[in-house]
Design a protein around this motif. Structure first.
Motif, mmCIF file in Angstrom:
data_model
loop_
_atom_site.group_PDB
_atom_site.id
_atom_site.type_symbol
_atom_site.label_atom_id
_atom_site.label_comp_id
_atom_site.label_asym_id
_atom_site.label_seq_id
_atom_site.Cartn_x
_atom_site.Cartn_y
_atom_site.Cartn_z
ATOM 1 N N CYS A 245 0.857 -1.186 0.000
ATOM 2 C CA CYS A 245 0.000 0.000 0.000
ATOM 3 C C CYS A 245 0.896 1.240 0.000
ATOM 4 O O CYS A 245 2.065 1.168 0.373
ATOM 5 C CB CYS A 245 -0.958 0.000 1.185
ATOM 6 S SG CYS A 245 -0.182 0.218 2.797
ATOM 7 N N TYR A 246 0.336 2.372 -0.412
ATOM 8 C CA TYR A 246 1.147 3.588 -0.532
ATOM 9 C C TYR A 246 0.420 4.782 0.076
ATOM 10 O O TYR A 246 -0.804 4.794 0.244
ATOM 11 C CB TYR A 246 1.483 3.881 -1.995
ATOM 12 C CG TYR A 246 0.313 4.395 -2.814
ATOM 13 C CD1 TYR A 246 0.075 5.771 -2.936
ATOM 14 C CD2 TYR A 246 -0.546 3.523 -3.473
ATOM 15 C CE1 TYR A 246 -0.998 6.245 -3.684
ATOM 16 C CE2 TYR A 246 -1.607 3.983 -4.220
ATOM 17 C CZ TYR A 246 -1.833 5.342 -4.317
ATOM 18 O OH TYR A 246 -2.891 5.808 -5.046
ATOM 19 N N ARG A 247 1.215 5.792 0.417
ATOM 20 C CA ARG A 247 0.705 7.061 0.940
ATOM 21 C C ARG A 247 1.569 8.183 0.381
ATOM 22 O O ARG A 247 2.807 8.073 0.365
ATOM 23 C CB ARG A 247 0.744 7.061 2.472
ATOM 24 C CG ARG A 247 0.295 8.359 3.124
ATOM 25 C CD ARG A 247 0.153 8.154 4.634
ATOM 26 N NE ARG A 247 1.396 7.747 5.252
ATOM 27 C CZ ARG A 247 2.293 8.591 5.761
ATOM 28 N NH1 ARG A 247 2.095 9.908 5.674
ATOM 29 N NH2 ARG A 247 3.405 8.144 6.318
ATOM 30 N N GLU A 249 2.853 12.141 0.416
ATOM 31 C CA GLU A 249 3.026 13.318 1.278
ATOM 32 C C GLU A 249 3.660 14.432 0.452
ATOM 33 O O GLU A 249 4.714 14.245 -0.152
ATOM 34 C CB GLU A 249 3.918 12.946 2.471
ATOM 35 C CG GLU A 249 4.193 14.103 3.418
ATOM 36 C CD GLU A 249 5.156 13.694 4.524
ATOM 37 O OE1 GLU A 249 5.714 14.598 5.170
ATOM 38 O OE2 GLU A 249 5.362 12.478 4.723
ATOM 39 N N HIS A 259 5.435 7.064 0.287
ATOM 40 C CA HIS A 259 5.647 6.044 1.321
ATOM 41 C C HIS A 259 5.069 4.717 0.825
ATOM 42 O O HIS A 259 3.880 4.633 0.526
ATOM 43 C CB HIS A 259 4.956 6.440 2.629
ATOM 44 C CG HIS A 259 5.486 7.698 3.238
ATOM 45 N ND1 HIS A 259 6.428 7.694 4.254
ATOM 46 C CD2 HIS A 259 5.198 9.006 2.984
ATOM 47 C CE1 HIS A 259 6.693 8.941 4.597
ATOM 48 N NE2 HIS A 259 5.956 9.756 3.845
ATOM 49 N N SER A 334 -5.923 12.743 1.102
ATOM 50 C CA SER A 334 -5.376 11.833 2.105
ATOM 51 C C SER A 334 -6.497 11.125 2.847
ATOM 52 O O SER A 334 -7.643 11.589 2.883
ATOM 53 C CB SER A 334 -4.496 12.613 3.092
ATOM 54 O OG SER A 334 -5.264 13.628 3.734
ATOM 55 N N PRO A 337 -6.513 8.440 9.631
ATOM 56 C CA PRO A 337 -5.831 7.387 10.395
ATOM 57 C C PRO A 337 -6.771 6.798 11.450
ATOM 58 O O PRO A 337 -7.893 7.257 11.652
ATOM 59 C CB PRO A 337 -4.676 8.140 11.060
ATOM 60 C CG PRO A 337 -5.244 9.514 11.298
ATOM 61 C CD PRO A 337 -6.193 9.784 10.153
ATOM 62 N N LEU A 409 -2.152 1.131 11.037
ATOM 63 C CA LEU A 409 -2.591 1.985 9.938
ATOM 64 C C LEU A 409 -3.713 1.303 9.172
ATOM 65 O O LEU A 409 -3.687 0.094 8.974
ATOM 66 C CB LEU A 409 -1.424 2.337 9.000
ATOM 67 C CG LEU A 409 -0.628 1.177 8.400
ATOM 68 C CD1 LEU A 409 -1.077 0.935 6.973
ATOM 69 C CD2 LEU A 409 0.856 1.484 8.446
ATOM 70 N N ARG A 415 -4.159 1.740 -1.025
ATOM 71 C CA ARG A 415 -3.775 2.980 -0.341
ATOM 72 C C ARG A 415 -3.822 2.755 1.165
ATOM 73 O O ARG A 415 -4.648 2.012 1.682
ATOM 74 C CB ARG A 415 -4.714 4.118 -0.737
ATOM 75 C CG ARG A 415 -4.701 4.431 -2.226
ATOM 76 C CD ARG A 415 -5.658 5.574 -2.513
ATOM 77 N NE ARG A 415 -5.236 6.797 -1.858
ATOM 78 C CZ ARG A 415 -6.034 7.841 -1.638
ATOM 79 N NH1 ARG A 415 -7.326 7.775 -1.998
ATOM 80 N NH2 ARG A 415 -5.584 8.923 -1.047
ATOM 81 N N CYS A 416 -2.901 3.398 1.868
ATOM 82 C CA CYS A 416 -2.862 3.260 3.322
ATOM 83 C C CYS A 416 -2.915 4.638 3.970
ATOM 84 O O CYS A 416 -2.349 5.611 3.462
ATOM 85 C CB CYS A 416 -1.628 2.493 3.783
ATOM 86 S SG CYS A 416 -0.078 3.012 3.042
ATOM 87 N N GLY A 417 -3.637 4.693 5.071
ATOM 88 C CA GLY A 417 -3.688 5.923 5.836
ATOM 89 C C GLY A 417 -2.411 6.125 6.624
ATOM 90 O O GLY A 417 -1.591 5.220 6.748
ATOM 91 N N PRO A 418 -2.228 7.313 7.188
ATOM 92 C CA PRO A 418 -1.015 7.562 7.983
ATOM 93 C C PRO A 418 -0.998 6.680 9.226
ATOM 94 O O PRO A 418 -2.037 6.428 9.834
ATOM 95 C CB PRO A 418 -1.131 9.052 8.343
ATOM 96 C CG PRO A 418 -2.570 9.383 8.191
ATOM 97 C CD PRO A 418 -3.102 8.504 7.114
#
Length: 577
Positions: A245-247, A249, A259, A334, A337, A409, A415-418
């Motif tokens: 998964c990605y994030r 910033e 990330h 975004s 979390p 997380l 997709r991944c949250g912070p």
């Protein structure tokens, strides 16, 4: 099973009968009419539990022996069930009709021996004798211990070899460190001086095994198990891509931090020890593919504004596995979390850490949470000793062990949250504590408080922190979480003295007094018209008593009072009549 030893002694005289007097603790060999020259060998006698001594009639004790040709020793066993704590005396009588010129001669493989055992119980004075057992020493020979060696390994098998005599051989194996053995499903036929091979199949990849073999010859006596040999199956290229998964910033410079996070593959999918991960990425602005190898389960890439594509593949000594591919649009908003992360410990009752959180509130425009990733990493980044576990979307807790930096997380597809992170140890739970509680705002019906989170100052263990606002029987309690720094108590009583307590579990850390504001709004509003009317009456009274002043016809006392206050000439006043 009891083990005793007989010492055989060489003589220069002719003997026909050897009487061995054996006890469990003291062992001696007595030979009639002989001169002691040297100790030649050691014979081991193995006693096994059998019949009751008190009820055992004479000549019903069964005896059997095995001959070890290489060591020139004899192992004998007999059936006896001892009673009480007294040690019986055991005697063996070996006899032969052939002339024996020396003690070693009794162990000639062609010797025809008769063995009789006598067991005497000194506590009761009772003796038990076995039936004489006559056997050819060659027929009682125990096969030599095989010598096993490793030939080769594959991804799921190990090939071993050994030499054996006439008969059959059995093989056993186990994972290194495992307590139990697995026997091979079939026996292997053996022939004199033949080199035998066997393939142990259906093994785990990249796993170390230990194996041993034992052979049984025509006599029906099985050899001792061989010394264990170890072999490791080979690696196989990973069979699945990692779950990535990605994030995104954004940075002030306009570039983006990408990330990437993923979970280690399971052993059956990894095909062996994962050596690392190959991360490739490219953007429309820079179509040339760039490659980065990492050993951790995270990667941080600096990319330019715009869409990009990323691929992540695991590799081991056997090669690369299939890649996980992601199409990344940095314009996506975004994702929220998790909230209220906390870690508690019940050590030593429970040898694990309880990780708890509150799942994020997801608006309809955001895709649903597919699962939550719980990561625990020993030490601090960039340490690559980390583990992951996937948790169902409706779960709000997980149990892990050790001392780690723990992160939770939410994952929304790819997709991944912070992440929300918290340091913790098995002995103390969360390594954070709430301190410095203070009041930051007061109204008539509310009190706002703030505090500071800091690293624990001592070896204490707290399951939860709370703040309580109380007055007599009235009490208000709120929980504190590391993602909070301030909260507000509502619906309080005006002009009331309260006590503010910071609680660690049920223990008070500090107490802060606080009073809500005085509620003066309604009283002032009601008194204003009355005060204004009284002022007007007083002014009228003074004017009517003053000689030479103008007379005033006050039709609107309130307007008049306002005019006097502003020192303006009243339009209602004229000369005195």
């Amino acid at each position: 099973m009891t083990i005793v030893t007989i010492v055989t002694i060489v003589t220069t005289m002719t003997i026909v009968t050897i009487v061995a007097i054996v006890t469990i603790k003291t062992i001696m060999a007595i030979v009639t009419t002989m001169t002691i020259v040297a100790i030649v060998t050691i014979m081991t006698i193995v006693a096994s539990v059998g019949l009751s001594r008190s009820s055992l009639p004479a000549e019903t004790l069964n005896v059997s022996c095995q001959y070890h040709q290489s060591a020139e020793s004899l192992t004998c066993g007999w059936s006896l069930h001892p009673e009480g704590h007294a040690e019986p005396a055991v005697s063996f009588i070996f006899s032969s009709e052939l002339v024996i010129y020396s003690c070693p001669g009794i162990f000639n493989p062609l010797s025809l021996l008769t063995v009789t055992a006598r067991i005497k119980d000194y506590a009761t004075g009772r003796e038990v004798w076995s039936r004489p057992w006559t056997f050819l020493l060659y027929d009682a020979a125990k096969p030599s211990r095989p010598v096993l060696s490793l030939l080769r390994s594959t991804e799921d098998s190990v090939v071993v070899s050994w030499r054996g005599g006439d008969g059959v051989c059995r093989l056993r194996y186990r994972v290194e460190g495992a307590p139990t053995w697995t026997e091979a499903p079939e026996s292997v036929a053996a022939h004199e001086d033949e080199t035998l091979t066997y393939t142990i199949k259906d093994l785990l990849v990249s796993t170390t095994y230990r194996a041993a073999v034992a052979c049984t010859e025509e006599s029906g006596i099985q050899s001792d198990w061989s010394a264990e040999v170890s072999g490791r199956t080979l690696d196989r290229a990973p069979s699945r891509p990692p779950e990535v998964c990605y994030r995104v910033e954004k940075r002030d410079s306009g570039s983006l931090l990408l990330h990437l996070m993923w979970k280690d593959l399971d052993l059956r999918d990894a095909g062996g020890r994962i050596l690392g991960y190959r991360v490739t990425y490219e953007t429309k602005q820079q179509p040339r593919r760039r490659v980065q190898n990492v050993t951790a389960v995270t990667a941080l890439l600096v990319v330019e504004e715009g869409n990009c594509s990323v691929a992540v593949a695991a590799f081991n000594s056997a090669g690369y596995g299939p890649a996980a591919r992601l199409a990344i649009d940095p314009r996506r908003r975004s994702l929220p979390p998790v909230r209220h992360l906390w870690v508690s410990s019940s050590f030593p009752t429970a040898k694990g850490l309880l990780v708890q959180w509150e799942n994020p509130s997801v608006p309809p425009s955001v895709p649903p949470v597919t699962h939550l990733a719980v990561q625990w990493r020993s030490g601090t980044p960039p340490s690559n000793i980390s583990r992951w576990t996937a948790v169902e979307p409706l779960d709000t807790s997980a149990v892990i062990g050790g001392s780690y930096l723990i992160s939770v997380l939410p994952v929304y597809g790819q997709r991944c949250g912070p992440p929300q992170s918290l340091p913790a140890s098995l002995q103390q739970g969360a390594l954070m504590e709430a301190v410095q509680l203070k009041v930051v705002g007061v109204t008539k019906t509310s009190v706002s408080v703030a505090w500071v989170w800091q690293k624990k100052s001592g070896p204490i263990r707290v399951q939860r922190y709370r703040v309580k606002l109380r007055k007599d029987s009235e009490s208000h309690t709120l929980s504190l979480w590391p993602d909070q720094r301030q909260l507000t108590f509502l619906n309080l009583t005006p002009n009331t003295e309260y006590s503010l307590l910071l609680l660690a579990d049920d223990s008070s850390r500090n107490v802060v007094p606080v009073r809500t504001d005085f509620d003066e709004g309604p009283a002032v509003a009601a008194a204003t018209p009355l005060l204004l009317l009284a002022a007007v009456v007083s002014i009228v009274s003074i004017l009517t008593r003053t000689v030479g002043l103008r007379h005033c016809v006050i039709e609107d006392p309130l307007s008049y009072a306002h005019a006097v206050y502003r020192k303006q000439k009243s339009p209602f006043c004229g000369p005195m009549l």
